[in-house]
Design an enzyme around this catalytic site. Structure first.
Site, PDB file in Angstrom:
ATOM      1  N   ASP A 141       0.768  -1.183  -0.001  1.00  0.00           N
ATOM      2  CA  ASP A 141      -0.075  -0.007  -0.004  1.00  0.00           C
ATOM      3  C   ASP A 141       0.781   1.170  -0.010  1.00  0.00           C
ATOM      4  O   ASP A 141       0.427   2.242   0.441  1.00  0.00           O
ATOM      5  CB  ASP A 141      -0.891   0.035   1.138  1.00  0.00           C
ATOM      6  CG  ASP A 141      -1.939   1.109   1.097  1.00  0.00           C
ATOM      7  OD1 ASP A 141      -2.645   1.217   2.087  1.00  0.00           O
ATOM      8  OD2 ASP A 141      -2.223   1.262   0.063  1.00  0.00           O
ATOM      9  N   LYS A 144       2.546   3.377  -5.658  1.00  0.00           N
ATOM     10  CA  LYS A 144       1.979   2.390  -6.482  1.00  0.00           C
ATOM     11  C   LYS A 144       3.224   1.868  -7.642  1.00  0.00           C
ATOM     12  O   LYS A 144       3.143   0.757  -8.090  1.00  0.00           O
ATOM     13  CB  LYS A 144       0.765   2.824  -7.364  1.00  0.00           C
ATOM     14  CG  LYS A 144      -0.222   3.513  -6.362  1.00  0.00           C
ATOM     15  CD  LYS A 144      -0.583   2.330  -5.045  1.00  0.00           C
ATOM     16  CE  LYS A 144      -1.023   3.374  -3.840  1.00  0.00           C
ATOM     17  NZ  LYS A 144      -0.999   2.745  -2.647  1.00  0.00           N
ATOM     18  N   ASP A 169      -3.487  -3.102  -2.474  1.00  0.00           N
ATOM     19  CA  ASP A 169      -4.413  -1.916  -2.566  1.00  0.00           C
ATOM     20  C   ASP A 169      -4.304  -1.143  -3.577  1.00  0.00           C
ATOM     21  O   ASP A 169      -3.244  -1.127  -4.549  1.00  0.00           O
ATOM     22  CB  ASP A 169      -4.180  -1.042  -1.385  1.00  0.00           C
ATOM     23  CG  ASP A 169      -5.442  -0.169  -1.211  1.00  0.00           C
ATOM     24  OD1 ASP A 169      -5.402   0.804  -0.414  1.00  0.00           O
ATOM     25  OD2 ASP A 169      -6.547  -0.586  -1.615  1.00  0.00           O
ATOM     26  N   ASN A 170      -5.349  -0.569  -4.276  1.00  0.00           N
ATOM     27  CA  ASN A 170      -5.317   0.694  -5.141  1.00  0.00           C
ATOM     28  C   ASN A 170      -4.931  -0.009  -6.381  1.00  0.00           C
ATOM     29  O   ASN A 170      -4.566   0.757  -7.296  1.00  0.00           O
ATOM     30  CB  ASN A 170      -4.414   1.510  -4.871  1.00  0.00           C
ATOM     31  CG  ASN A 170      -4.650   2.179  -3.402  1.00  0.00           C
ATOM     32  OD1 ASN A 170      -3.703   2.097  -2.656  1.00  0.00           O
ATOM     33  ND2 ASN A 170      -5.726   2.514  -3.464  1.00  0.00           N
ATOM     34  N   GLU A 199     -11.806   3.964  -0.863  1.00  0.00           N
ATOM     35  CA  GLU A 199     -11.969   4.366   0.521  1.00  0.00           C
ATOM     36  C   GLU A 199     -12.851   5.729   0.783  1.00  0.00           C
ATOM     37  O   GLU A 199     -12.577   6.478   0.118  1.00  0.00           O
ATOM     38  CB  GLU A 199     -10.610   4.609   1.596  1.00  0.00           C
ATOM     39  CG  GLU A 199      -9.788   5.326   0.963  1.00  0.00           C
ATOM     40  CD  GLU A 199      -8.588   4.618   0.171  1.00  0.00           C
ATOM     41  OE1 GLU A 199      -8.739   3.750  -0.562  1.00  0.00           O
ATOM     42  OE2 GLU A 199      -7.412   5.029   0.050  1.00  0.00           O
TER      43      GLU A 199
HETATM   44  C1  LIG Z   1      11.298   4.715  -2.050  1.00  0.00           C
HETATM   45  C2  LIG Z   1       9.848   4.673  -2.205  1.00  0.00           C
HETATM   46  C3  LIG Z   1       9.298   3.262  -2.050  1.00  0.00           C
HETATM   47  N1  LIG Z   1       9.532   2.791  -0.667  1.00  0.00           N
HETATM   48  C4  LIG Z   1       8.950   3.238   0.361  1.00  0.00           C
HETATM   49  N2  LIG Z   1       9.230   2.908   1.665  1.00  0.00           N
HETATM   50  C5  LIG Z   1       8.638   3.206   2.769  1.00  0.00           C
HETATM   51  N3  LIG Z   1       7.541   3.871   2.807  1.00  0.00           N
HETATM   52  C6  LIG Z   1       7.017   4.279   1.492  1.00  0.00           C
HETATM   53  C7  LIG Z   1       7.660   3.844   0.393  1.00  0.00           C
HETATM   54  N4  LIG Z   1       6.993   4.299  -0.580  1.00  0.00           N
HETATM   55  C8  LIG Z   1       6.016   5.275   0.018  1.00  0.00           C
HETATM   56  N5  LIG Z   1       5.981   5.158   1.413  1.00  0.00           N
HETATM   57  C9  LIG Z   1       4.934   5.769   2.385  1.00  0.00           C
HETATM   58  O1  LIG Z   1       3.865   4.692   2.101  1.00  0.00           O
HETATM   59  C10 LIG Z   1       2.913   5.628   2.201  1.00  0.00           C
HETATM   60  C11 LIG Z   1       2.301   5.978   0.705  1.00  0.00           C
HETATM   61  C12 LIG Z   1       1.139   5.673   0.255  1.00  0.00           C
HETATM   62  C13 LIG Z   1       0.850   5.775  -1.054  1.00  0.00           C
HETATM   63  N6  LIG Z   1      -0.687   5.495  -1.202  1.00  0.00           N
HETATM   64  C14 LIG Z   1      -1.387   6.234  -2.278  1.00  0.00           C
HETATM   65  O2  LIG Z   1      -0.821   6.929  -3.118  1.00  0.00           O
HETATM   66  C15 LIG Z   1      -2.898   6.261  -2.282  1.00  0.00           C
HETATM   67  C16 LIG Z   1      -3.646   7.097  -2.852  1.00  0.00           C
HETATM   68  C17 LIG Z   1      -5.074   6.962  -3.180  1.00  0.00           C
HETATM   69  C18 LIG Z   1      -5.488   7.988  -3.748  1.00  0.00           C
HETATM   70  C19 LIG Z   1      -6.754   7.687  -4.600  1.00  0.00           C
HETATM   71  C20 LIG Z   1      -7.580   8.797  -5.260  1.00  0.00           C
HETATM   72  C21 LIG Z   1      -7.278  10.012  -5.071  1.00  0.00           C
HETATM   73  F1  LIG Z   1      -7.775  10.882  -5.727  1.00  0.00           F
HETATM   74  C22 LIG Z   1      -5.933  10.293  -4.255  1.00  0.00           C
HETATM   75  C23 LIG Z   1      -5.317   9.462  -3.805  1.00  0.00           C
HETATM   76  C24 LIG Z   1      -5.600   6.008  -2.238  1.00  0.00           C
HETATM   77  C25 LIG Z   1      -4.701   4.915  -1.514  1.00  0.00           C
HETATM   78  O3  LIG Z   1      -5.473   3.958  -0.880  1.00  0.00           O
HETATM   79  C26 LIG Z   1      -3.573   5.052  -1.667  1.00  0.00           C
HETATM   80  O4  LIG Z   1      -2.690   4.168  -0.986  1.00  0.00           O
HETATM   81  C27 LIG Z   1       3.368   6.948   2.796  1.00  0.00           C
HETATM   82  C28 LIG Z   1       2.466   8.342   2.431  1.00  0.00           C
HETATM   83  C29 LIG Z   1       4.829   7.099   2.407  1.00  0.00           C
HETATM   84  O5  LIG Z   1       5.578   7.679   3.055  1.00  0.00           O
HETATM   85 MG   LIG Z   2      -4.144   2.488  -0.474  1.00  0.00          MG
END
Ligand SMILES: CCCNc1ncnc2c1ncn2[C@@H]1O[C@H](/C=C/CNC(=O)c2cc(-c3ccc(F)cc3)cc(O)c2O)[C@H](C)[C@H]1O
Ligand SMILES: [Mg+2]
Length: 214
Positions: A141, A144, A169-170, A199
């Protein structure tokens, strides 16, 4: 300076939930995100699918990529059998700090290890640092476009075993097209799509469950 959305979410938990009661923490976040301000938690609708897959798998070792505020961390940890462990990875320290407090408020800190840092660096260290032989369950999650590289990394590090369940997810919104292609075209996975909604909205989204065949 003002508060952040995660900080406001934490306040809503502290105000409306009962300490040590994971269900009330989940309800407080869902209520806040549905009626006050949206946030990207897996949510109550897709959360029921997550719950059912978890109950079916009953993992001893679970991994979550992308803790954010810890909503799905609480959903997963509350269903783990005694002695089972969830490792959740979050590289943003501000989100990690809020998540730690939400996980602790739910009383689940003994079942959860929150590791701060990028998944790409931490996955290769899972065996040596946490004594993990392999994961029974992985919840994806995070960003993406990182689902495919991190899945390949989990394979290469020998952290998946015959029967490991990946739940992403997503896969529709925002979408993870490369990931869907990868697991559906690979002879090493048996995949199934669970149709749901983004969600707290009526927009279609869903979860992809992929069983690693070894
Ligand atoms: C080096 C990086 C990789 N390694 C990483 N290593 C560790 N942590 C990491 C890594 N990459 C990211 N993260 C962390 O995970 C989280 C990131 C989560 C991202 N989730 C989405 O983008 C999303 C968007 C929507 C959405 C739907 C419709 C809309 F209109 C707007 C938004 C809905 C959803 O259910 C979604 O989960 C957190 C914010 C971020 O710090
Ligand atoms: Mg999600």
């Amino acid at each position: 300076t003002g508060s952040t959305r995660p900080q406001r979410m934490l306040k809503a938990v502290q105000k409306n939930a009962t300490k040590g009661d994971p269900e009330s923490v989940i309800s407080a976040i869902d209520y806040y995100c549905r009626h006050k301000e949206w946030a990207m938690n897996v949510g109550d609708e897709k959360g029921l699918i997550l719950d059912s897959v978890l109950t079916e798998v009953n993992p001893s070792t679970a991994l979550e990529l992308g803790t954010y505020c810890g909503y799905s961390t609480v959903r997963i940890a509350r269903l783990l059998s005694p002695g089972s462990k969830l490792i959740t990875v979050e590289f943003n320290p501000d989100f990690a700090a809020v998540a730690r407090q939400i996980i602790a408020y739910a009383g689940l800190q003994d079942k959860v290890t929150l590791v701060e840092g990028p998944s790409g660096d931490l996955i290769p260290k899972m065996k040596e640092r946490f004594g993990i032989k392999s994961f029974d369950f992985v919840f994806l999650d995070h960003w993406k476009d990182r689902y495919v590289p991190d899945t390949k990394l989990l394979e290469d590090c020998g952290l998946l075993r015959k029967g490991t369940v990946l739940l992403a997810d997503n896969v529709i919104c925002p979408g993870a097209p490369e990931y869907l292609k990868y697991v559906k075209n690979s002879a090493h996975y048996e995949s199934q799509y669970y149709k749901s909604n983004l969600e707290y909205t009526k927009v279609e989204d869903g979860l992809e469950k992929s069983v690693f065949l070894g």
